[in-house]
Design a protein around this motif. Sequence first.
Motif, short mmCIF file in Angstrom:
data_model
loop_
_atom_site.label_atom_id
_atom_site.label_comp_id
_atom_site.label_asym_id
_atom_site.label_seq_id
_atom_site.Cartn_x
_atom_site.Cartn_y
_atom_site.Cartn_z
N ALA A 186 48.06 47.76 29.40
CA ALA A 186 48.76 48.45 28.33
C ALA A 186 47.90 49.43 27.54
N THR A 187 46.57 49.25 27.57
CA THR A 187 45.71 50.11 26.75
C THR A 187 44.43 50.48 27.51
N ALA A 188 43.76 51.50 27.01
CA ALA A 188 42.48 51.92 27.58
C ALA A 188 41.45 50.80 27.46
N GLU A 189 41.44 50.09 26.34
CA GLU A 189 40.46 49.00 26.17
C GLU A 189 40.69 47.89 27.18
N ILE A 190 41.93 47.54 27.43
CA ILE A 190 42.21 46.50 28.43
C ILE A 190 41.75 46.97 29.80
N LEU A 191 41.96 48.25 30.11
CA LEU A 191 41.49 48.76 31.40
C LEU A 191 39.97 48.70 31.47
N MET A 192 39.29 49.10 30.40
CA MET A 192 37.83 49.07 30.40
C MET A 192 37.34 47.64 30.58
N ARG A 193 37.93 46.70 29.89
CA ARG A 193 37.53 45.30 30.03
C ARG A 193 37.76 44.81 31.47
N SER A 194 38.89 45.20 32.05
CA SER A 194 39.18 44.77 33.42
C SER A 194 38.22 45.41 34.41
N ARG A 195 37.76 46.61 34.12
CA ARG A 195 36.77 47.27 34.99
C ARG A 195 35.41 46.56 34.87
N TYR A 196 35.03 46.16 33.67
CA TYR A 196 33.79 45.40 33.51
C TYR A 196 33.87 44.12 34.35
N SER A 197 34.98 43.40 34.23
CA SER A 197 35.15 42.18 35.02
C SER A 197 35.11 42.47 36.51
N ALA A 198 35.66 43.60 36.91
CA ALA A 198 35.63 43.99 38.33
C ALA A 198 34.19 44.26 38.78
N PHE A 199 33.38 44.85 37.92
CA PHE A 199 31.96 45.04 38.26
C PHE A 199 31.29 43.68 38.45
#
Length: 121
Positions: A26-39
Motif C-alpha cells: 500500500a505504501t512506498a515504506e512497505i515496499l522498501m521494507r519488503s525489499r530489505y527483507s528480500a535482500f
Amino acid sequence: MKCPCNTLKLYNDCCKKAHQNIHSVATAEILMRSRYSAFVMANIEYLQKSHHSSTRPSNIEIKEILTWTKSVEWVKLEVLESSENYVEFKAYFYENGALNIIQENSFFEKENNHWVYKNGI
C-alpha cells in the motif's frame, strides 16, 4: 520467524504478504521494507519485480547482487524518514567481520498498478 524488516513482527504477518503479492503493497515504506527483507532472504525474483523497469538491474548485475547479499550477515533496518514516494533508511550488515551501513534516500513510484523502487541517493 521474525520479519527481517521489523523484529517485532512475524514474517507471515509482514513482508510475506508483499513477497507473495506485490499488488498488496500500500505504501512506498512497505515496499522498501519488503525489499530489505528480500535482500536478507536473497529473494532476487521479488527484488526484480519490485524495481522500476527503467532502472532494473541487468541479469549480470542481479547475479552479482545475489552473490553479495548471500555473503553478508544482515543485522537490522532503521527507517529514518518516510513520505508518499520517499524513504530514508539505514541498513546494517556485517561484511568480512566489519559492521557496515547503507544509508539511502530512496524514491518510489507506481508502475503497472503497484509500487516499485525507482532509484536512490
